[in-house]
Design a protein around this motif. Structure first.
Motif, mmCIF file in Angstrom:
data_model
loop_
_atom_site.group_PDB
_atom_site.id
_atom_site.type_symbol
_atom_site.label_atom_id
_atom_site.label_comp_id
_atom_site.label_asym_id
_atom_site.label_seq_id
_atom_site.Cartn_x
_atom_site.Cartn_y
_atom_site.Cartn_z
ATOM 1 N N ASN A 39 8.824 31.298 -45.654
ATOM 2 C CA ASN A 39 9.901 31.157 -44.679
ATOM 3 C C ASN A 39 9.567 31.679 -43.288
ATOM 4 O O ASN A 39 10.389 31.576 -42.374
ATOM 5 C CB ASN A 39 11.155 31.882 -45.180
ATOM 6 C CG ASN A 39 11.738 31.227 -46.424
ATOM 7 O OD1 ASN A 39 11.878 30.012 -46.482
ATOM 8 N ND2 ASN A 39 12.079 32.042 -47.425
ATOM 9 N N LYS A 42 10.118 29.619 -40.035
ATOM 10 C CA LYS A 42 11.479 29.349 -39.559
ATOM 11 C C LYS A 42 11.862 30.199 -38.355
ATOM 12 O O LYS A 42 12.798 29.872 -37.622
ATOM 13 C CB LYS A 42 12.474 29.544 -40.695
ATOM 14 C CG LYS A 42 12.274 28.552 -41.845
ATOM 15 C CD LYS A 42 13.272 28.784 -42.966
ATOM 16 C CE LYS A 42 13.058 27.788 -44.100
ATOM 17 N NZ LYS A 42 14.002 27.991 -45.226
ATOM 18 N N SER A 43 11.136 31.294 -38.152
ATOM 19 C CA SER A 43 11.429 32.153 -37.000
ATOM 20 C C SER A 43 10.554 31.812 -35.796
ATOM 21 O O SER A 43 10.692 32.435 -34.734
ATOM 22 C CB SER A 43 11.226 33.622 -37.378
ATOM 23 O OG SER A 43 9.886 33.865 -37.761
ATOM 24 N N ARG A 44 9.688 30.833 -35.912
ATOM 25 C CA ARG A 44 8.808 30.418 -34.814
ATOM 26 C C ARG A 44 9.615 29.617 -33.781
ATOM 27 O O ARG A 44 10.498 28.832 -34.123
ATOM 28 C CB ARG A 44 7.676 29.562 -35.363
ATOM 29 C CG ARG A 44 6.655 29.081 -34.338
ATOM 30 C CD ARG A 44 5.738 30.202 -33.889
ATOM 31 N NE ARG A 44 4.698 29.714 -33.001
ATOM 32 C CZ ARG A 44 3.396 29.842 -33.242
ATOM 33 N NH1 ARG A 44 2.980 30.436 -34.364
ATOM 34 N NH2 ARG A 44 2.506 29.397 -32.388
ATOM 35 N N ASP A 45 9.300 29.819 -32.518
ATOM 36 C CA ASP A 45 9.962 29.079 -31.441
ATOM 37 C C ASP A 45 9.274 27.726 -31.268
ATOM 38 O O ASP A 45 8.134 27.636 -30.833
ATOM 39 C CB ASP A 45 9.886 29.874 -30.142
ATOM 40 C CG ASP A 45 10.545 29.146 -28.974
ATOM 41 O OD1 ASP A 45 11.245 28.140 -29.212
ATOM 42 O OD2 ASP A 45 10.352 29.589 -27.825
ATOM 43 N N LYS A 88 14.405 21.508 -37.428
ATOM 44 C CA LYS A 88 14.253 22.713 -36.609
ATOM 45 C C LYS A 88 13.732 22.345 -35.221
ATOM 46 O O LYS A 88 14.246 22.834 -34.199
ATOM 47 C CB LYS A 88 13.300 23.692 -37.291
ATOM 48 C CG LYS A 88 12.933 24.909 -36.435
ATOM 49 C CD LYS A 88 12.038 25.861 -37.191
ATOM 50 C CE LYS A 88 11.452 26.934 -36.280
ATOM 51 N NZ LYS A 88 12.492 27.764 -35.625
#
Length: 297
Positions: A39, A42-45, A88
């Motif tokens: 996961n 999912k925090s990647r810009d 995303k």
């Protein structure tokens, strides 16, 4: 400079594309690579990227010996993960963007006809169906700024490639005598694929399905001879085996599937592999004989 994110770390195609860009288009394209396992991704810009090249996927299954749970893994990775990554990217990116998805000629199943624009998809197993289902879901996400580019390449080969090509190389090294078979196959050298991707990014191509291939069709017997020529080994091609091998190809069993992969015919019409921006000869950066030599040595 265009910023491109490759989603799928350690992918053969992804790594080949990264190396090709660094060697040939360093001033035009900046590449970042991330893993989409777990996961953390999912925090990647994603908002800073002009294009996302999604190469994560499961392939090369022995489709006759898998459990239902394994089949579902193919849909989870090839379809669901691709859609999640695309969602995303679309939600974070403002302005023109390209999501490039690696599909496959496998979505047409085991057809022996020349694949035209009107040829219907007809996957013969869960692997092909998982790719097709991803295509369908992704194309529904397209809008004026968010472009979905589906690539359906034929067999990809190159240095340290996976799949059927290294099997054929191993066979070619072992047999100085080989049957002379009259077949045709579309193939794609990995550097030619990489240049194709560079061009569709440079020309800002829009939502569509794309069919990159080498400019020449390949005959299996001639390919084996070319492999052996690159190793300075002589080859004797014997005629008279076409009928027997065609009988093997038509068998609906495991042996028939392998015979079809080696000796069956499957080609894209040349017209599919050109458009107004990227023409068939425009991304052929390596000629066939040289591509085989680089892939074998």
């Amino acid at each position: 400079m265009k910023r491109v994110l490759i989603t799928g770390k350690n992918s053969y195609i992804g790594e080949s594309f990264r190396k090709y860009v660094e060697a040939n288009h360093r001033e035009e394209i900046q590449i970042d690579v991330i893993s989409v396992r777990g996961n953390a991704w999912k925090s990647r810009d994603f908002s800073v990227y002009d294009a996302v090249f999604h190469v994560a996927g499961k392939a090369h299954a022995d489709v006759s010996h898998v459990s239902e749970a394994v089949k579902q893994e193919y849909y989870a990775v090839n379809r669901d993960l691709a859609v999640a990554v695309a969602q995303k990217y679309r939600s974070e990116r403002n302005g023109f963007s390209q999501f490039i998805y690696m599909s496959s000629i496998i979505v047409y199943g085991h057809t022996h006809e020349t694949i035209q624009e009107t040829t219907p998809t007809n996957p013969s197993n869960f692997y092909g169906d998982s790719k097709l289902q991803a295509e369908i879901s992704l194309r529904q996400m397209s809008n004026i700024n968010f472009q979905i580019l589906i690539l359906r390449p034929p067999m990809i080969y190159g240095p340290m490639s996976k799949g059927n090509f290294p099997i054929l190389v191993k066979m070619a090294k072992s047999f100085p005598i080989f049957p002379k078979i009259d077949n045709q196959r579309s193939m794609l050298f990995v550097d030619n694929l990489s240049e194709f991707i560079c061009q569709i990014i440079a020309f800002r191509l829009h939502t569509n399905i794309y069919f990159p291939q080498n400019k020449e069709y390949v005959n299996t017997s001639c390919l084996v001879k070319t492999i052996r020529d690159s190793l300075n080994r002589r080859t004797l091609l014997l005629s008279g085996f076409t009928g027997i091998i065609n009988c093997f190809v038509k068998q609906h069993n495991g042996f028939g599937i392998y015979a079809d992969k080696a000796f069956g015919s499957v080609i894209y019409a040349k017209s599919l592999s050109s458009n107004s921006a990227v023409r068939l000869n425009g991304y052929q950066v390596v000629e066939f004989d040289e591509s085989v030599r680089r892939s074998v040595l």
